[in-house]
Design an enzyme around this catalytic site. Structure first.
Site, PDB file in Angstrom:
ATOM      1  N   ASP A 195      -8.318  -9.289   3.465  1.00 29.21           N
ATOM      2  CA  ASP A 195      -7.962  -7.926   4.610  1.00 29.21           C
ATOM      3  C   ASP A 195      -9.154  -8.159   5.498  1.00 29.21           C
ATOM      4  O   ASP A 195     -10.227  -7.149   5.248  1.00 29.21           O
ATOM      5  CB  ASP A 195      -7.821  -6.859   3.859  1.00 29.21           C
ATOM      6  N   GLU A 228     -12.408  -3.095  11.585  1.00 32.41           N
ATOM      7  CA  GLU A 228     -12.686  -2.305  10.157  1.00 32.41           C
ATOM      8  C   GLU A 228     -13.664  -2.502   9.454  1.00 32.41           C
ATOM      9  O   GLU A 228     -14.233  -1.862   8.880  1.00 32.41           O
ATOM     10  CB  GLU A 228     -11.205  -2.413   9.767  1.00 32.41           C
ATOM     11  N   GLU A 232       0.780  -1.212   0.071  1.00 31.91           N
ATOM     12  CA  GLU A 232      -0.067   0.132  -0.095  1.00 31.91           C
ATOM     13  C   GLU A 232       0.949   1.183   0.016  1.00 31.91           C
ATOM     14  O   GLU A 232       0.323   2.369   0.759  1.00 31.91           O
ATOM     15  CB  GLU A 232      -1.011   0.148   1.316  1.00 31.91           C
TER      16      GLU A 232
HETATM   17  C1  GCV Z   1      -2.491   0.201   8.572  1.00 34.79           C
HETATM   18  C2  GCV Z   1      -6.084  -2.035   5.405  1.00 34.79           C
HETATM   19  C3  GCV Z   1      -6.372  -0.847   6.005  1.00 34.79           C
HETATM   20  C4  GCV Z   1      -5.312   0.181   6.334  1.00 34.79           C
HETATM   21  C5  GCV Z   1      -4.276  -0.795   7.037  1.00 34.79           C
HETATM   22  C6  GCV Z   1      -3.684  -1.967   6.232  1.00 34.79           C
HETATM   23  C7  GCV Z   1      -2.858  -2.656   6.748  1.00 34.79           C
HETATM   24  O1  GCV Z   1      -5.771  -1.683   3.909  1.00 34.79           O
HETATM   25  O2  GCV Z   1      -7.583  -0.164   5.582  1.00 34.79           O
HETATM   26  O3  GCV Z   1      -5.872   0.988   6.925  1.00 34.79           O
HETATM   27  O4  GCV Z   1      -3.180   0.396   7.269  1.00 34.79           O
HETATM   28  O5  GCV Z   1      -4.834  -2.826   6.040  1.00 34.79           O
HETATM   29  O6  GCV Z   1      -3.151  -3.755   7.559  1.00 34.79           O
HETATM   30  O7  GCV Z   1      -1.664  -2.463   6.986  1.00 34.79           O
END
Ligand code: GCV
Length: 837
Positions: free
Chosen positions: A386, A414, A307
């Site tokens: 995820d 989340e 990411e």
């Molecule tokens: C901390 C997902 C979340 C991100 C998070 C990422 C990760 O994509 O939306 O906020 O980043 O996972 O686990 O690194």
């Protein structure tokens, strides 16, 4: 006279219950140590009156003080502290070697680190309770376990129990930013940081350390994996040391997440190539500076090449190059290196049907198995994408037979309602942990891999992403902490049943009233499947806005972009073909017995069908329903179930203290309304896409509704909601031009008692006021002040206000007067009116 007597009894009873149900915030979580009732007090009347600790350490001191505190609160007795062994009954705490003399056994059992023994010891006319462990932390865990037994009113008369953690690593991860915000945090600012520094007042950190210790968690990475390099700067290290000092008495080791490009960003170097000796030297200096201040520092967590985060790939290096460089430097100090397997390309070409983000972790890390240092732990999200509402188990757990691995589990919800919705994840996590990957033949359960039993790893275990904040009750939802409690309990003993965990948590948190226990545990245990029903059917993942807040519905948000969370729904069908034969080949990452099950449509379980296969909407599931009808039915069932939760909770009024009762009720009412938003968005989207009608005629037909844009508007104007399915009829109204606006209509039903739902948009950038009038009489008034993750009207902000007990007659005017505030235009979607049930 009799009436007077009854009245007096009534008043007394009221006063008693008012005393018993003193207002609580939830800050004590499951460590409330509520005063036991008389019959239970009798049961523990014979407990020793003093406590003796053998040994001297901050952790042992905490163990002793916790025992005194717990007994004091529950039994109303203050234990006497004795400095030396006494000739009377006592609680005796200490390490095994110093306590063995109390238990005359020729070959005392060997107990693993952090494990403990609780034993009743009779000698002459004394009857003591010994809490012993190989290490101080284990003694503390033993104290918490004993107190839990008392809180649950269990028998402790003739104890002789040994408890050991299933896995050596049980760790917490926080995504807290140094400025005090929390990535995916839903319960206030960070307890660790503010204004780019560690908080001055670490009271909450100490309280949190206590909570972690009480469930056996012994390590905590406190900053976001999207790490700020500042965490390694000279002036920050003493600040970190303060956190470590606060955690230490609770047996919790501090760790931090690091940015792999730190040598460049804060070290002034022109490179962060992990194989460059100067880069390694830079890290060596940083690490030794840390250990000078924090001798028991736990290590680093690394998110790299993920990411947009920098990583070894910038130099053509692989994860083992980066992980090993750091691990070798940490090893002499006893530090661990958690390297996250959440590495994937988020610019995948969605048009290529062979592309599949779910493959990434296995494709990248399996070939590296055996190449990592022995203090590297590969941290693997439980599913291949995820934290979705339903995913298969990550095949990577079976792909690392010579490398330590840890499962990463989301306490932070989340993708499962963000602590605005009730979603107790233990039933899900149990399925993951109990899953047999067949790597070593039958019986290669995920929980055994994590315990080090399957492949012999000595450093595997459990990590939870936890987003506690400064909110009094830590996680926002009064029932949110059940996931943290459950995480700790499962990491300690994955064989525990989800129902046992729910039962324990409820009784410790809300008390032992049988109705409370029965109701709350039922709500907890059904809540994951309920959430799944209205958000993400058949393994298609949480159909949320994946490019937004990950909260409300957003069916198409996953498609036609590089993020790879595709469900590939189109006019004809839905689902990702992940088979080896015709799809992405992901199914082939499992050992043959599992791969074969997922490869075939007929053997793939319904709940994962759309994860593994692309099928027409008319495909019949094992349940006998077509896919499309299942989508409709499950969403209606889920929304109905969410509505039931409100009624179930209401039945507990007076049995739970008012602040916690009221706060949970508010959340559950929001959930019920939001579940309906989800239901309609998903059903209408699939209805339009498939062109197939709901057999039960519900989808697209809402006879009780009056659309806001169809009302008589003064000041209000119609607006399009994007995406259209996130509001009723694709439109709403907003009050932009005027200081206040009205929307009115005439009721045309029969005279009677009615309930009215007002669906409005509650953004977080304003606090609009709504007033409802029937003719000239105001019947409700509220401020839209919830903190939802939304700055626009739509599926993230859509909220329901329910007004019951309205006497209406045909011809009555119903008028909504609204005053917008800030950037919030007092948006309205619809009103529905139906006879009171
Ligand atoms: C901390 C997902 C979340 C991100 C998070 C990422 C990760 O994509 O939306 O906020 O980043 O996972 O686990 O690194």
């Amino acid at each position: 006279m009799r009436i007077l007597l009854l009245a007096i009894i009534g008043i007394l009873q009221f006063q008693t219950s008012a005393i018993l149900l003193h207002a609580e915030t939830g800050r004590d979580a499951w460590l409330r140590y509520a005063r036991l009732k008389n019959h239970a007090l009798d049961k523990y009347a014979g407990l020793p009156a003093s406590v003796v600790v053998h040994g001297d350490s901050a952790v042992l001191e905490k163990a002793r003080d916790e025992l005194i505190h717990g007994i004091q609160r529950m039994l109303g007795r203050t234990l006497r502290i004795e400095r030396a062994p006494v000739k009377e009954s006592a609680f005796i705490l200490g390490r095994i070697f110093s306590l063995n003399r109390y238990i005359s056994e020729t070959s005392p059992p060997v107990i693993a680190n952090d494990g403990f023994r609780l034993a009743s010891v009779e000698s002459g006319n004394t009857s003591s309770i010994v809490i012993m462990s190989p290490n101080d932390r284990g003694v503390l865990y033993g104290v918490f376990a004993l107190l839990r037994k008392i809180a649950l009113e269990e028998e402790i008369e003739s104890l002789n129990e040994i408890h050991e953690p299933s896995a050596p690593v049980r760790w917490a991860n926080h995504w807290d930013n140094l400025d005090g915000t929390i990535e995916r945090g839903y319960a206030g600012p960070s307890i660790f940081f503010e204004n780019n520094n560690v908080r001055q007042d670490l009271t909450r950190v100490s309280e949190y350390g206590r909570l972690l210790a009480s469930i056996g968690i012994h390590g905590c990475t406190i900053n976001n994996v999207n790490a700020n390099p500042r965490v390694l700067q000279d002036d920050f290290l003493p600040q970190l040391a303060r956190v470590a000092d606060t955690f230490r008495p609770w047996g919790v080791r501090l760790a931090v997440s690091v940015d792999l490009s730190s040598p460049e960003k804060i070290g002034g170097m022109g490179t962060f190539d992990p194989l460059n000796p100067a880069v390694s030297k830079w890290w060596e200096t940083r690490i030794s500076e840390i250990y000078k201040r924090i001798p028991d520092f736990g290590g680093f967590t690394v998110k790299a090449d993920s990411e947009g985060r920098p990583g070894p790939s910038s130099y053509g290096r692989t994860p083992d190059d980066a992980a090993n460089m750091l691990a070798r430097l940490l090893k002499p100090h006893g530090g661990l290196l958690f390297y996250r397997a959440f590495v994937y390309d988020h610019h995948l070409d969605w048009r290529n049907l062979k592309n599949d983000r779910a493959r990434a972790a296995y494709d990248i890390f399996h070939p590296l198995d055996g190449k990592f240092e022995d203090n590297v732990i590969i941290q693997i999200k439980h599913g291949p994408i995820d934290f979705q509402i339903r995913e298969p188990v990550s095949p990577l757990f079976g792909g690392l037979t010579q490398t330590a691995s840890a499962v990463e589990l989301p306490v932070m919800q989340e993708y499962t309602g963000q602590q605005k919705h009730l979603c107790f994840l233990m039933p899900y996590w149990k399925q993951i942990l109990d899953f047999d990957l067949h790597t070593n033949g039958p019986g290669t359960y995920v929980k055994d891999i994590l315990a080090g039993k399957s492949f012999g790893s000595e450093l595997s275990g459990y990590v939870a992403v936890i987003n506690v904040g400064m909110d009094d009750n830590w996680l926002g939802h009064p029932m949110g902490m059940s996931n943290l409690y459950g995480f700790g309990r499962l990491a300690w003993n994955p064989d525990l049943d989800a129902s046992v965990i729910a039962d324990e948590w409820t009784r410790l948190t809300f008390g032992k009233n049988p109705k409370v226990v029965e109701t709350v545990t039922d709500m907890l245990l059904t809540s994951w499947e309920t959430y799944e029903r209205y958000t993400g059917p058949l393994g298609a993942q949480t159909l949320t806005n994946i490019v937004g807040a990950h909260f409300g519905p957003g069916v198409e948000a996953s498609e036609r972009n590089g993020w790879g969370q595709w469900h590939r729904a189109d006019e004809k069908g839905v689902g990702m073909d992940r088979t080896v034969k015709t799809g992405t080949g992901f199914a082939g990452q499992y050992a043959p017995p599992i791969a074969e099950i997922y490869e075939l449509l007929e053997t793939t379980p319904d709940e994962l069908l759309l994860w593994f296969h692309h099928v027409p909407y008319t495909y019949r599931l094992n349940s006998g329903k077509t896919v499309i009808q299942h989508i409709y039915d499950s969403h209606y069932e889920g929304a109905e179930r969410a509505e039931d939760y409100v009624n179930q909770w209401r039945s507990l009024e007076g049995l739970i203290d008012e602040p916690r009762y009221g706060r949970a009720l508010k959340r559950l009412e929001f959930q019920a309304g939001h579940a309906r938003v989800w239901r309609d968005a998903v059903c209408n989207w699939f209805h339009k896409m498939s062109g197939i009608a709901d057999e039960k005629g519900r989808v697209g037909h809402y006879p009780d509704r009056i659309e806001a844009e169809a009302m008589d508007l003064a000041g209000y104007t119609a607006m399009d909601i994007i995406p259209w399915e996130n509001s009723s009829g694709g439109k709403g109204i907003e009050c932009k031009a005027e200081e206040s606006c009205t929307a009115a209509f005439r009721f045309d039903g029969d005279a009677g008692w009615y309930q009215m739902d007002v669906e409005y948009f509650d953004q977080n950038n304003g606090q609009s006021r709504f007033r409802i009038f029937v003719n000239d009489q105001m019947v409700d008034d509220w401020i839209a002040d919830d903190m939802l993750p939304a700055t626009k009207p739509g599926g993230d902000s859509s909220s329901r206000r329910r007004i019951g007990g309205l006497a209406l007659r045909a011809g009555d005017e119903i008028r909504i007067e609204a005053i917008p505030d800030g950037l919030e235009p007092a948006g309205l979607d619809f009103v529905s009116i139906y006879p009171e049930r």
